[in-house]
Design a protein around this motif. Structure first.
Motif, short mmCIF file in Angstrom:
data_model
loop_
_atom_site.label_atom_id
_atom_site.label_comp_id
_atom_site.label_asym_id
_atom_site.label_seq_id
_atom_site.Cartn_x
_atom_site.Cartn_y
_atom_site.Cartn_z
N THR A 189 0.85 -1.19 0.00
CA THR A 189 0.00 0.00 0.00
C THR A 189 0.89 1.24 0.00
N VAL A 190 0.29 2.40 -0.26
CA VAL A 190 1.04 3.66 -0.26
C VAL A 190 1.76 3.83 1.09
N ASP A 191 1.04 3.52 2.19
CA ASP A 191 1.64 3.69 3.52
C ASP A 191 2.79 2.73 3.75
N GLU A 192 2.62 1.49 3.31
CA GLU A 192 3.70 0.50 3.49
C GLU A 192 4.96 0.91 2.73
N VAL A 193 4.76 1.35 1.49
CA VAL A 193 5.92 1.74 0.68
C VAL A 193 6.60 2.96 1.31
N GLN A 194 5.79 3.92 1.79
CA GLN A 194 6.36 5.13 2.41
C GLN A 194 7.15 4.76 3.68
N SER A 195 6.64 3.80 4.44
CA SER A 195 7.37 3.38 5.66
C SER A 195 8.71 2.80 5.28
N ALA A 196 8.74 1.98 4.23
CA ALA A 196 10.01 1.38 3.79
C ALA A 196 10.97 2.47 3.33
N ILE A 197 10.44 3.47 2.64
CA ILE A 197 11.27 4.59 2.16
C ILE A 197 11.84 5.36 3.35
N ARG A 198 11.01 5.66 4.32
CA ARG A 198 11.49 6.44 5.48
C ARG A 198 12.52 5.64 6.28
N ALA A 199 12.31 4.32 6.35
CA ALA A 199 13.29 3.48 7.05
C ALA A 199 14.63 3.53 6.32
N ALA A 200 14.60 3.47 4.99
CA ALA A 200 15.86 3.50 4.22
C ALA A 200 16.55 4.86 4.37
N VAL A 201 15.77 5.94 4.35
CA VAL A 201 16.35 7.29 4.50
C VAL A 201 16.99 7.40 5.89
N GLY A 202 16.28 6.92 6.91
CA GLY A 202 16.81 6.98 8.27
C GLY A 202 18.10 6.20 8.40
N GLU A 203 18.09 5.00 7.85
CA GLU A 203 19.25 4.11 7.99
C GLU A 203 20.44 4.62 7.18
N ARG A 204 20.19 5.04 5.93
CA ARG A 204 21.31 5.41 5.04
C ARG A 204 21.84 6.81 5.33
N LEU A 205 20.95 7.72 5.73
CA LEU A 205 21.38 9.11 5.90
C LEU A 205 21.45 9.53 7.37
N GLY A 206 21.10 8.60 8.25
CA GLY A 206 21.25 8.87 9.68
C GLY A 206 20.33 9.94 10.22
N VAL A 207 19.09 10.00 9.67
CA VAL A 207 18.14 10.97 10.21
C VAL A 207 16.92 10.21 10.75
N GLY A 208 16.33 10.76 11.79
CA GLY A 208 15.10 10.17 12.33
C GLY A 208 13.91 10.81 11.66
N LEU A 209 13.03 9.99 11.10
CA LEU A 209 11.85 10.54 10.43
C LEU A 209 10.59 10.08 11.13
N ALA A 210 9.62 11.00 11.18
CA ALA A 210 8.34 10.69 11.85
C ALA A 210 7.70 9.47 11.20
#
Ligand code: TMP
Length: 210
Positions: A189-210
């Motif tokens: 779903t849109v939400d599931e894909v966005q969660s995966a994207i935010r997890a990747a951004v957090g992990e790769r770029l070291g930022v915490g996202l809501a």
């Protein structure tokens, strides 16, 4: 401090544009200055060039002409939008960038990787995205989902074999540059894909996202 440059890539219908907008919102809510932009386009001259690329007959351009037009648009976009933003500390979330030229013109149109790499060197030089999110989706599902703004469907009309080669291109791009590219399953779903994207951004770029 220089802003981070995040690009989203994938076949037509992979949902990148909606996901890019949601990611930009999330980064803003976390306190970053962010612009969301796109290719081809993202500055006045580049949007003019976009109109030549996304409309009209499938066979309208030779593959090399088409790659040159995408890089011409990219040069304008870099000069007027991307570089000034990054220099000002603004994060740039970009719906497509040079990996699209590699996948679409290099792989799917058969130009090969070398001309695309050479143009990248000339036009973009040392700049590279800090993170590229490659949205993966089965070609059948993606093509059924693809909905273009009216008349902007030149690439969607390029046929099944073209889109199969695109998928191969994106998988090779991600395999060759695993530090820069994160593969995201775009089948949820849109939400599931966005969660995966935010997890990747957090992990790769070291930022915490809501
Ligand atoms: P969009 O529909 O995602 O805005 O992109 C327009 C089309 O342009 C899309 O089908 C992919 C194609 N494209 C290329 O073929 N090469 C490129 O370098 C870029 C940026 C886009």
């Amino acid at each position: 401090m220089r802003g981070k440059f995040i690009t989203l890539e994938g076949v037509d219908g992979s949902g990148k544009s909606a996901q890019a907008a949601l990611l930009a919102d999330g980064l803003r809510e976390s306190g970053f200055d962010v612009i969301a932009t796109r290719e081809p386009g993202g500055s006045p001259g580049a949007e003019d060039i976009r109109a030549l690329l996304v409309r009209g007959a499938v066979t309208r351009w030779d593959p090399m002409t088409e790659a040159l037009l995408h890089f011409a648009a990219r040069k304008e976009h870099l000069n007027h939008t991307i570089r000034p933003a990054l220099d000002a500390g603004t994060w740039v979330v970009c719906d497509r960038f040079a990996d699209s030229t590699m996948a679409y013109q290099g792989y799917a149109h058969g130009l090969g990787p070398e001309p695309v790499r050479a143009l990248y060197e000339l036009v973009v030089g040392a700049l590279a995205p800090d993170l590229t999110l490659v949205l993966e989706l089965a070609v059948d599902v993606a093509l059924a989902r693809a909905t273009s703004a009216s008349g902007e469907d030149r690439y969607e009309r390029m046929g099944r074999a073209f889109h199969d080669r695109l998928g191969d291109g994106y998988r090779d791009i991600a395999r060759l540059e695993p530090d820069r590219c994160a593969l995201i399953d775009a089948g949820g779903t849109v939400d599931e894909v966005q969660s995966a994207i935010r997890a990747a951004v957090g992990e790769r770029l070291g930022v915490g996202l809501a």
